[in-house]
Write a protein that holds these residues in place. Structure first.
Motif, PDB file in Angstrom:
ATOM      1  N   VAL A 183      58.572  40.758  -0.072  1.00 29.96           N
ATOM      2  CA  VAL A 183      60.020  40.533   0.060  1.00 29.96           C
ATOM      3  C   VAL A 183      60.336  40.648   2.273  1.00 29.96           C
ATOM      4  CG1 VAL A 183      61.753  42.587   0.480  1.00 29.96           C
ATOM      5  CG2 VAL A 183      59.403  43.208  -0.763  1.00 29.96           C
ATOM      6  N   ILE A 184      61.008  39.508   1.820  1.00 31.08           N
ATOM      7  CA  ILE A 184      61.183  38.230   2.893  1.00 31.08           C
ATOM      8  C   ILE A 184      62.614  38.494   3.765  1.00 31.08           C
ATOM      9  CG2 ILE A 184      60.568  35.904   3.953  1.00 31.08           C
ATOM     10  CD1 ILE A 184      59.602  34.707   1.669  1.00 31.08           C
ATOM     11  N   TRP A 185      62.665  39.350   4.846  1.00 29.37           N
ATOM     12  CA  TRP A 185      63.850  39.498   5.365  1.00 29.37           C
ATOM     13  C   TRP A 185      63.913  38.355   6.866  1.00 29.37           C
ATOM     14  CZ3 TRP A 185      62.953  45.404   5.382  1.00 29.37           C
ATOM     15  CH2 TRP A 185      63.736  46.320   4.462  1.00 29.37           C
ATOM     16  N   THR A 186      64.853  37.641   7.249  1.00 28.12           N
ATOM     17  CA  THR A 186      65.448  36.662   7.808  1.00 28.12           C
ATOM     18  C   THR A 186      66.570  37.201   8.811  1.00 28.12           C
ATOM     19  OG1 THR A 186      67.250  35.547   6.420  1.00 28.12           O
ATOM     20  CG2 THR A 186      64.653  35.124   6.509  1.00 28.12           C
ATOM     21  N   GLU A 187      66.354  37.149  10.144  1.00 30.42           N
ATOM     22  CA  GLU A 187      67.392  36.959  10.990  1.00 30.42           C
ATOM     23  C   GLU A 187      67.176  36.536  12.272  1.00 30.42           C
ATOM     24  OE1 GLU A 187      68.759  41.446  13.478  1.00 30.42           O
ATOM     25  OE2 GLU A 187      66.927  40.357  14.201  1.00 30.42           O
ATOM     26  N   GLY A 188      68.436  35.648  12.127  1.00 25.49           N
ATOM     27  CA  GLY A 188      69.203  34.264  13.460  1.00 25.49           C
ATOM     28  C   GLY A 188      68.987  33.168  12.019  1.00 25.49           C
ATOM     29  N   THR A 189      70.060  32.455  12.253  1.00 33.77           N
ATOM     30  CA  THR A 189      71.013  30.890  12.081  1.00 33.77           C
ATOM     31  C   THR A 189      69.366  30.577  11.173  1.00 33.77           C
ATOM     32  OG1 THR A 189      72.498  31.476  13.622  1.00 33.77           O
ATOM     33  CG2 THR A 189      72.239  28.973  12.056  1.00 33.77           C
ATOM     34  N   SER A 190      68.402  30.052  12.369  1.00 32.82           N
ATOM     35  CA  SER A 190      67.266  29.026  12.114  1.00 32.82           C
ATOM     36  C   SER A 190      66.441  29.884  10.825  1.00 32.82           C
ATOM     37  CB  SER A 190      66.741  28.595  12.426  1.00 32.82           C
ATOM     38  OG  SER A 190      67.351  27.925  13.698  1.00 32.82           O
ATOM     39  N   ALA A 191      66.231  31.232  11.198  1.00 31.50           N
ATOM     40  CA  ALA A 191      65.335  31.959  10.430  1.00 31.50           C
ATOM     41  C   ALA A 191      65.690  32.357   8.425  1.00 31.50           C
ATOM     42  CB  ALA A 191      64.987  33.247  10.376  1.00 31.50           C
ATOM     43  N   GLY A 192      66.952  31.826   8.449  1.00 30.11           N
ATOM     44  CA  GLY A 192      67.311  32.011   7.364  1.00 30.11           C
ATOM     45  C   GLY A 192      66.651  30.878   5.984  1.00 30.11           C
ATOM     46  N   PRO A 193      67.207  29.596   6.027  1.00 28.59           N
ATOM     47  CA  PRO A 193      66.771  28.123   5.499  1.00 28.59           C
ATOM     48  C   PRO A 193      65.095  28.045   5.768  1.00 28.59           C
ATOM     49  CG  PRO A 193      67.543  27.678   7.326  1.00 28.59           C
ATOM     50  CD  PRO A 193      68.222  29.081   7.427  1.00 28.59           C
ATOM     51  N   ALA A 194      64.043  29.003   6.974  1.00 30.20           N
ATOM     52  CA  ALA A 194      62.873  28.809   6.935  1.00 30.20           C
ATOM     53  C   ALA A 194      62.575  29.937   5.953  1.00 30.20           C
ATOM     54  CB  ALA A 194      62.078  29.422   7.987  1.00 30.20           C
ATOM     55  N   GLY A 195      63.317  31.076   5.624  1.00 29.31           N
ATOM     56  CA  GLY A 195      62.183  32.030   4.723  1.00 29.31           C
ATOM     57  C   GLY A 195      62.466  31.634   3.409  1.00 29.31           C
ATOM     58  N   ARG A 196      63.942  30.638   3.078  1.00 29.78           N
ATOM     59  CA  ARG A 196      64.104  30.465   1.307  1.00 29.78           C
ATOM     60  C   ARG A 196      62.910  29.635   1.379  1.00 29.78           C
ATOM     61  NH1 ARG A 196      69.251  31.541   3.215  1.00 29.78           N
ATOM     62  NH2 ARG A 196      69.629  29.696   4.416  1.00 29.78           N
ATOM     63  N   ARG A 197      62.871  28.300   1.906  1.00 32.14           N
ATOM     64  CA  ARG A 197      61.844  28.152   2.250  1.00 32.14           C
ATOM     65  C   ARG A 197      60.164  28.236   1.915  1.00 32.14           C
ATOM     66  NH1 ARG A 197      58.836  22.475   1.709  1.00 32.14           N
ATOM     67  NH2 ARG A 197      56.837  22.609   3.222  1.00 32.14           N
ATOM     68  N   PHE A 198      60.311  29.457   2.586  1.00 34.20           N
ATOM     69  CA  PHE A 198      58.377  29.760   2.477  1.00 34.20           C
ATOM     70  C   PHE A 198      58.648  30.178   1.108  1.00 34.20           C
ATOM     71  CE2 PHE A 198      55.946  34.251   3.747  1.00 34.20           C
ATOM     72  CZ  PHE A 198      54.565  33.178   3.694  1.00 34.20           C
ATOM     73  N   ALA A 199      59.750  31.124   0.711  1.00 33.24           N
ATOM     74  CA  ALA A 199      59.817  32.039  -0.937  1.00 33.24           C
ATOM     75  C   ALA A 199      59.461  30.715  -2.127  1.00 33.24           C
ATOM     76  CB  ALA A 199      60.794  32.532  -1.291  1.00 33.24           C
ATOM     77  N   ALA A 200      60.171  29.628  -1.550  1.00 36.62           N
ATOM     78  CA  ALA A 200      60.079  28.795  -2.898  1.00 36.62           C
ATOM     79  C   ALA A 200      58.317  28.016  -2.444  1.00 36.62           C
ATOM     80  CB  ALA A 200      60.713  27.048  -2.279  1.00 36.62           C
ATOM     81  N   ALA A 201      57.913  27.831  -1.592  1.00 31.93           N
ATOM     82  CA  ALA A 201      56.490  27.745  -1.270  1.00 31.93           C
ATOM     83  C   ALA A 201      55.588  28.149  -1.809  1.00 31.93           C
ATOM     84  CB  ALA A 201      55.949  26.904   0.284  1.00 31.93           C
ATOM     85  N   LEU A 202      55.826  29.605  -2.030  1.00 29.21           N
ATOM     86  CA  LEU A 202      54.744  30.787  -2.351  1.00 29.21           C
ATOM     87  C   LEU A 202      55.037  30.115  -3.705  1.00 29.21           C
ATOM     88  CD1 LEU A 202      55.600  33.748  -0.224  1.00 29.21           C
ATOM     89  CD2 LEU A 202      53.459  32.604  -0.008  1.00 29.21           C
ATOM     90  N   ALA A 203      56.163  30.435  -4.558  1.00 32.93           N
ATOM     91  CA  ALA A 203      55.844  29.960  -5.924  1.00 32.93           C
ATOM     92  C   ALA A 203      55.224  28.875  -5.953  1.00 32.93           C
ATOM     93  CB  ALA A 203      57.204  29.812  -5.801  1.00 32.93           C
ATOM     94  N   GLU A 204      55.402  27.809  -5.505  1.00 34.67           N
ATOM     95  CA  GLU A 204      55.225  26.229  -6.077  1.00 34.67           C
ATOM     96  C   GLU A 204      54.183  25.975  -5.810  1.00 34.67           C
ATOM     97  OE1 GLU A 204      56.450  21.565  -6.109  1.00 34.67           O
ATOM     98  OE2 GLU A 204      57.582  23.255  -5.284  1.00 34.67           O
ATOM     99  N   LEU A 205      53.062  26.464  -4.750  1.00 31.63           N
ATOM    100  CA  LEU A 205      51.872  26.374  -3.727  1.00 31.63           C
ATOM    101  C   LEU A 205      50.823  27.554  -4.605  1.00 31.63           C
ATOM    102  CD1 LEU A 205      52.778  24.737  -0.484  1.00 31.63           C
ATOM    103  CD2 LEU A 205      52.829  23.674  -2.852  1.00 31.63           C
ATOM    104  N   ALA A 206      51.313  28.489  -4.433  1.00 31.38           N
ATOM    105  CA  ALA A 206      50.257  29.740  -4.825  1.00 31.38           C
ATOM    106  C   ALA A 206      50.691  30.718  -5.943  1.00 31.38           C
ATOM    107  CB  ALA A 206      50.997  30.681  -3.698  1.00 31.38           C
TER     108      ALA A 206
END
Length: 375
Positions: free
Chosen positions: A242-265
């Motif tokens: 359950v990825i929670w992000t805080e700060g402008t840059s963290a938002g796209p990094a969190g969404r990228r992480f979720a996509a990578a977890l789904a496709e790669l792992a």
């Protein structure tokens, strides 16, 4: 099941990494430098735009194009809207995908085409359509691909994608670390020239240096106890992130992480930004996915029975606006439901550097999770 012994055996990791994902993550800094050089050789730094485009349109297949659009939209802010053109089609295959310009697109807009393939007929047709509408076209794709001719015919700018020799043998995963930086870097240079964001050559060099630093901290030779990416991969075993992000840059990094977890792992994940995430996921943490939801789990046969899936909060933070932070409340909420929490926060630096660090650390974690779980 996660094979934790594999994480501390570099030779076994290399043998399991048939898609060269770990190598792509380790070489992210070098990929940025190569992509920046390709952009310079294509003439990006010699461009003299007439002014800022009214809107930025981004087209391309898969998670890579989605992430690029998300990142550029975040970095550009309100200066020009960034819109991803979602494809239509009956299958996620190069020949089946089609893209359409919105009806309002015209000569004051900029179309960015980004693809690790370059054989999609739909993207070539889109470039031709943009030319008829008067849109400026820029494409980043593998060299000598069919898209090259289409962009040349549209009098657009083509930047060869920075690829590695080992990536030519099989199709690239859209969420692979090397793919993201190869596609994103030239577009950062383009938007720097248009004045939509600040990404001069020296800033891109700092990004490459930060990616190298993360590779040193998170590389396969670094033991799990001192490797934040391996540690996070171990913590996410048998968990629902359950990825929670805080700060402008963290938002796209969190969404990228979720996509990578789904496709790669092959792992599902939920992602949301604080403070709204606290209300969105409160019921989830209090429900059957909470760590305390199964009182009989202690007596489970851990050899014969599959482990129960429980939520684990992953908090990604990067300098919240105005200094206000919901992190203490987030920690209290997670702990009140006996939900474990992992935290990642980048070192000080510019926006591009901190964003790169968050993406690189979570990319390494997704790759380690994929390799150790046999995905």
């Amino acid at each position: 099941m996660l094979d934790e012994s594999l994480l501390d055996t570099p030779e076994a990791l290399a043998e399991a990494d048939r898609r060269a994902l770990l190598r792509g993550a380790a070489e992210a800094g070098a990929r940025v430098r190569t992509a920046a050089r390709h952009a310079a050789e294509a003439g990006v730094h010699d461009l003299k735009p007439d002014g800022r485009p009214r809107a930025i349109l981004i087209a391309g297949p898969g998670a890579a194009a989605t992430c690029v659009a998300d990142l550029l939209g975040t970095l550009a802010g309100a200066s020009s809207p960034v819109t991803r053109l979602a494809p239509t089609g009956v299958a996620p295959a190069a020949g089946a995908l089609r893209w359409e310009l919105p009806g309002w697109a015209g000569s004051v807009d900029l179309l960015l085409i980004t693809t690790p393939d370059g054989t999609e007929p739909g993207l070539s047709l889109l470039a031709e359509q943009a030319y008829r509408r008067g849109c400026t076209v820029v494409a980043v794709a593998p060299t000598r691909s069919p898209l090259t001719e289409a962009v040349d015919g549209a009098h657009g700018l083509f930047v060869p994608m920075a690829t590695a020799p080992y990536e030519h043998d099989e199709p690239l995963a859209a969420s692979a670390p090397g793919v993201l930086w190869a596609l994103l870097t030239p577009l950062l240079a383009i938007l720097d020239r248009t004045g939509l964001l600040s990404a001069p050559p020296e800033a891109l060099e700092k990004v490459a240096d930060r990616l190298d630093q993360v590779a040193e901290r998170c590389g396969p030779a670094v033991a799990t106890y001192s490797n934040p990416a391996k540690t996070l991969a171990s913590e996410l075993a048998d968990s629902l992130p359950v990825i929670w992000t805080e700060g402008t840059s963290a938002g796209p990094a969190g969404r990228r992480f979720a996509a990578a977890l789904a496709e790669l792992a092959g792992r599902p994940a939920l992602v949301s930004e604080l403070p709204e995430a606290l209300a969105e996921h409160n019921a989830l943490l209090a429900g059957p996915l909470a760590a305390s939801a199964d009182p009989d789990d202690f007596f489970r046969d851990r050899v014969e029975e599959a482990p129960a899936l429980h939520a684990r909060v992953v908090l990604l933070r990067d300098r919240p606006l105005g200094g206000l932070t919901a992190a203490p409340t987030a920690r209290d909420l997670a702990l009140s439901h006996d939900t474990p929490i992992s935290e990642l926060e980048p070192e000080e630096g510019g926006e591009l550097e901190t964003l790169a660090e968050l993406i690189a650390m979570t990319d390494f974690a997704a790759v380690y999770l994929a390799l150790a779980s046999g995905a």
